[in-house]
Structure formats: structure tokens, C-alpha cells
Design a protein around this motif. Sequence first.
Motif, PDB file in Angstrom:
ATOM      1  N   ALA A 152       0.810  -1.221   0.000  1.00 34.89           N
ATOM      2  CA  ALA A 152       0.000   0.000   0.000  1.00 34.89           C
ATOM      3  C   ALA A 152       0.847   1.278   0.000  1.00 34.89           C
ATOM      4  N   PRO A 153       1.842   1.443   0.879  1.00 33.08           N
ATOM      5  CA  PRO A 153       2.652   2.684   0.809  1.00 33.08           C
ATOM      6  C   PRO A 153       3.411   2.832  -0.504  1.00 33.08           C
ATOM      7  N   ALA A 154       3.965   1.725  -1.010  1.00 31.24           N
ATOM      8  CA  ALA A 154       4.701   1.811  -2.273  1.00 31.24           C
ATOM      9  C   ALA A 154       3.777   2.184  -3.425  1.00 31.24           C
ATOM     10  N   TYR A 173       0.956   3.870  -3.234  1.00 26.16           N
ATOM     11  CA  TYR A 173       0.520   5.258  -3.088  1.00 26.16           C
ATOM     12  C   TYR A 173       1.609   6.230  -3.536  1.00 26.16           C
ATOM     13  N   ALA A 174       2.845   5.913  -3.216  1.00 26.27           N
ATOM     14  CA  ALA A 174       3.945   6.782  -3.655  1.00 26.27           C
ATOM     15  C   ALA A 174       4.048   6.811  -5.172  1.00 26.27           C
ATOM     16  N   LEU A 175       3.880   5.665  -5.821  1.00 27.08           N
ATOM     17  CA  LEU A 175       3.969   5.619  -7.274  1.00 27.08           C
ATOM     18  C   LEU A 175       2.743   6.215  -7.955  1.00 27.08           C
ATOM     19  N   ALA A 176       1.640   6.316  -7.251  1.00 24.79           N
ATOM     20  CA  ALA A 176       0.416   6.843  -7.851  1.00 24.79           C
ATOM     21  C   ALA A 176       0.237   8.333  -7.633  1.00 24.79           C
ATOM     22  N   ARG A 177       0.665   8.872  -6.482  1.00 19.54           N
ATOM     23  CA  ARG A 177       0.321  10.244  -6.123  1.00 19.54           C
ATOM     24  C   ARG A 177       1.520  11.167  -5.911  1.00 19.54           C
ATOM     25  N   MET A 178       2.659  10.633  -5.578  1.00 19.76           N
ATOM     26  CA  MET A 178       3.804  11.487  -5.262  1.00 19.76           C
ATOM     27  C   MET A 178       4.646  11.716  -6.522  1.00 19.76           C
ATOM     28  N   ASP A 179       5.041  12.973  -6.726  1.00 21.17           N
ATOM     29  CA  ASP A 179       5.870  13.332  -7.875  1.00 21.17           C
ATOM     30  C   ASP A 179       7.335  13.382  -7.454  1.00 21.17           C
ATOM     31  N   PHE A 180       8.135  12.533  -8.056  1.00 23.11           N
ATOM     32  CA  PHE A 180       9.566  12.533  -7.783  1.00 23.11           C
ATOM     33  C   PHE A 180      10.289  12.026  -9.025  1.00 23.11           C
ATOM     34  N   ARG A 181      11.532  12.337  -9.109  1.00 17.16           N
ATOM     35  CA  ARG A 181      12.318  11.967 -10.286  1.00 17.16           C
ATOM     36  C   ARG A 181      12.529  10.453 -10.334  1.00 17.16           C
ATOM     37  N   GLY A 182      12.299   9.877 -11.496  1.00 18.77           N
ATOM     38  CA  GLY A 182      12.490   8.445 -11.689  1.00 18.77           C
ATOM     39  C   GLY A 182      11.295   7.590 -11.315  1.00 18.77           C
ATOM     40  N   ARG A 183      10.141   8.218 -11.081  1.00 20.14           N
ATOM     41  CA  ARG A 183       8.966   7.437 -10.687  1.00 20.14           C
ATOM     42  C   ARG A 183       8.558   6.459 -11.778  1.00 20.14           C
ATOM     43  N   ILE A 209      11.033   3.509 -11.935  1.00 24.61           N
ATOM     44  CA  ILE A 209      10.848   2.582 -10.813  1.00 24.61           C
ATOM     45  C   ILE A 209       9.613   1.717 -11.040  1.00 24.61           C
ATOM     46  N   PHE A 210       8.524   2.353 -11.487  1.00 27.34           N
ATOM     47  CA  PHE A 210       7.305   1.578 -11.731  1.00 27.34           C
ATOM     48  C   PHE A 210       7.515   0.565 -12.854  1.00 27.34           C
ATOM     49  N   ALA A 211       8.241   0.952 -13.902  1.00 28.09           N
ATOM     50  CA  ALA A 211       8.534   0.010 -14.982  1.00 28.09           C
ATOM     51  C   ALA A 211       9.369  -1.162 -14.476  1.00 28.09           C
ATOM     52  N   GLY A 212      10.320  -0.883 -13.579  1.00 27.19           N
ATOM     53  CA  GLY A 212      11.108  -1.972 -13.010  1.00 27.19           C
ATOM     54  C   GLY A 212      10.280  -2.903 -12.146  1.00 27.19           C
ATOM     55  N   VAL A 213       9.323  -2.334 -11.391  1.00 20.32           N
ATOM     56  CA  VAL A 213       8.446  -3.169 -10.569  1.00 20.32           C
ATOM     57  C   VAL A 213       7.588  -4.068 -11.450  1.00 20.32           C
ATOM     58  N   VAL A 214       7.024  -3.495 -12.511  1.00 21.15           N
ATOM     59  CA  VAL A 214       6.172  -4.282 -13.405  1.00 21.15           C
ATOM     60  C   VAL A 214       7.002  -5.349 -14.127  1.00 21.15           C
ATOM     61  N   ALA A 215       8.259  -5.040 -14.462  1.00 16.14           N
ATOM     62  CA  ALA A 215       9.096  -6.005 -15.173  1.00 16.14           C
ATOM     63  C   ALA A 215       9.336  -7.264 -14.355  1.00 16.14           C
ATOM     64  N   THR A 216       9.353  -7.134 -13.031  1.00 17.41           N
ATOM     65  CA  THR A 216       9.574  -8.328 -12.200  1.00 17.41           C
ATOM     66  C   THR A 216       8.394  -9.302 -12.256  1.00 17.41           C
ATOM     67  N   GLY A 225       5.918  -8.504  -3.131  1.00 19.61           N
ATOM     68  CA  GLY A 225       5.781  -8.808  -4.547  1.00 19.61           C
ATOM     69  C   GLY A 225       5.336  -7.609  -5.355  1.00 19.61           C
ATOM     70  N   ALA A 226       5.529  -7.702  -6.673  1.00 17.13           N
ATOM     71  CA  ALA A 226       5.189  -6.591  -7.564  1.00 17.13           C
ATOM     72  C   ALA A 226       3.701  -6.515  -7.850  1.00 17.13           C
ATOM     73  N   PHE A 227       3.009  -7.621  -7.774  1.00 19.00           N
ATOM     74  CA  PHE A 227       1.595  -7.590  -8.140  1.00 19.00           C
ATOM     75  C   PHE A 227       0.789  -6.695  -7.214  1.00 19.00           C
ATOM     76  N   GLY A 228       1.056  -6.766  -5.916  1.00 22.07           N
ATOM     77  CA  GLY A 228       0.312  -5.935  -4.973  1.00 22.07           C
ATOM     78  C   GLY A 228       0.528  -4.451  -5.226  1.00 22.07           C
ATOM     79  N   VAL A 229       1.762  -4.070  -5.537  1.00 24.59           N
ATOM     80  CA  VAL A 229       2.050  -2.664  -5.830  1.00 24.59           C
ATOM     81  C   VAL A 229       1.327  -2.229  -7.097  1.00 24.59           C
ATOM     82  N   PHE A 230       1.398  -3.034  -8.121  1.00 26.83           N
ATOM     83  CA  PHE A 230       0.729  -2.696  -9.384  1.00 26.83           C
ATOM     84  C   PHE A 230      -0.785  -2.615  -9.212  1.00 26.83           C
ATOM     85  N   PHE A 231      -1.349  -3.567  -8.505  1.00 27.94           N
ATOM     86  CA  PHE A 231      -2.808  -3.624  -8.333  1.00 27.94           C
ATOM     87  C   PHE A 231      -3.322  -2.416  -7.555  1.00 27.94           C
ATOM     88  N   LEU A 232      -2.680  -2.093  -6.434  1.00 26.65           N
ATOM     89  CA  LEU A 232      -3.141  -0.964  -5.625  1.00 26.65           C
ATOM     90  C   LEU A 232      -2.864   0.372  -6.317  1.00 26.65           C
TER      91      LEU A 232
END
Length: 310
Positions: free
Chosen positions: A125-127, A129-139, A142-149, A184-191
Motif C-alpha cells: 500500500a505505501p509503495a 501510493y507513492a507511485l500513484a500520487r507522489m511526484d519525484f524523479r524516476g517514478r 521505478i514503476f517500470a522496473g516493478v512491473v518487469a519483475t 511482490g510486484a503484483f500488490g504494488v501494481f494492483f493498488l
Amino acid sequence: MTTPRTTSVPAPHTAPSPRGDETAPKRRTPQAGPVARRRLRRSLLHLVLAVVAAFYLSPLLYMLVTSVKTRGEAGATEPRWIPDPFTLDAYRHVLGSTDSPVMQWFLNSLLAASAHALLVLVTAAPAAYALARMDFRGRGVIFAGVVATLFVPPVILLVPNFLIVNELAWVDSLPAVIVPAAAGAFGVFFLRQFFLTLPAELEEAAEIDGANRWQTFVRVVLPLSRPALVTLALLAFLSNWNDFLWPLYVLLSPDSLTLPAGLANFQGANNIRYDLLMAGAVIASVPVLLLYVVAQRWVIEGVSRSGLKG
């Protein structure tokens, strides 16, 4: 002497009643053709769905029926749907066996799956939310790397995970089947996909009221994300509950086994006792079915809303 003059009051005029049906207004009766066709199509659809449901439920029903048969009837060449006689000897044997502690396996699986589902929510959930709402360099990177796993076969991670678990001295203990797959990556992607569907105005209103980012996440976002959280918890619970290969590597003693790994050993010891095997399968299936029945409303809503955006 004069008499008073009387005036006659004319009778009220009444309209003549219509004669016959040719002068009465005709009412149009609604056509029953389209309504009847819709009902027929609906009935045929329900019939097809009932046949498909019966097709998918028949193995579960036969498993349940076989578990309450006698040993001879369960191994008969002619399958029978109605047990004669009805007996619970298979359940008594499975639950009372000292060589195969099924209830201990059941409790191990329940504890491991529940803790794993909770840990998945805490990490994902925290990961997300950070990838969905927070603006930072390389977001995006990072999300592409999470999905690639997600495309990495889980069997490749068996040896690295075992080396890590062995270094932490978790072999032959429940943390070995709880922790490794929790991040795991699925939970981050799903949320993340679900968080993107939430109105950003709600978070902006919370910030105007003085809430910081963490308070907005805990008090605004998480309560609105209950369907997605329940869905992810259920999927994580099922994944851990049905896991078979990893517990065989890290759980060694009979008392520390989970239910799938323990039932595999039980099957090897009772490969011709179909009544015992089906009783063990029923014990392993009932909690999962009950959990889904209770949580299906949130599951449907969470799955439908998580794919709207992203």
C-alpha cells in the motif's frame, strides 16, 4: 284573491349514452411479443449459466460425496453420487491421525496465509501510493522496473530465497513461508491502479484542513480503498494457502508443514484410500470457499475499479 304563480324547473339535460362498441374509444393493448422474447432469452441464459455452474461444481460435489463414503464404496469402479451408507469415518481418521497431524498443518497454513496477507498489505500500500500520487524523479522508471519483475518466473527465485532464508536461520519455521513473497510486484501494481481512480480533490481537501501526506494516506485514501485492500488480501491469502513447492524446500519436520505439503505426504501414505484423500481435500478447500463467499462483494468492486485507469 290571487293564487301564487308557480314556475316549473326544467329537468337537467343528460347526454345520450353511446350505443355499441363502435362509438367507444378503443384502448391499445401492449404487444406481448418483445416482452415474451426477452423473457425467453433470459430464461435460456439462466439455463446455460446453471449448466455451466453445475459443470464446474461437479468435481467439488463429488469430492464432498466421496469423503463421506466407506472405504470400499469410495474405491468402487462404478461412481455413485449418493453414499450408502453415510459415514464420517474418513474425517475421524484424518483428524485423529498421529502420523499425519492434519489439524496442525491446517493451523500452520491458516497462520502463515493470514500473516502473509497482512504483510503484503503493509508493504504494497505505501509503495503503490507513492507511485500513484507522489511526484519525484524516476517514478516512471521505478514503476517500470516493478512491473518487469512480474515476468520473472517464480521458480528462478527458489535458490536465492533459500540462501537468504538459510542465512536468517528461518529454515523449518513459518517465517520462511511468510516473508519472502510478501514484497511482490503484483500488490504494488494492483493498488496503484486503484489509487489512480480515486479523486485527487479529496486529498487536496485533506491537505487544506492541515493533514500531512501520511495522515491523508491513512485517514482518506485507505478507507476509500477498502475493496482493493480486501481483494489483494484475499489473493495473497490464496496464493500462500495453495503454495506447494516453496514449503517443501524450507519446511522439513512434519509438525511444521503447511496443508498442501502435508497433504502431499499424506497422499503418498494413503494412495489407495480415496475417502481419506477426499476428506483432506475438503478440509483444505472449505476455508478458501468460505472466505471468498464472505468477501466476494469487495472482490468484484476492487477488480472492476482497479482497471479503469492507468
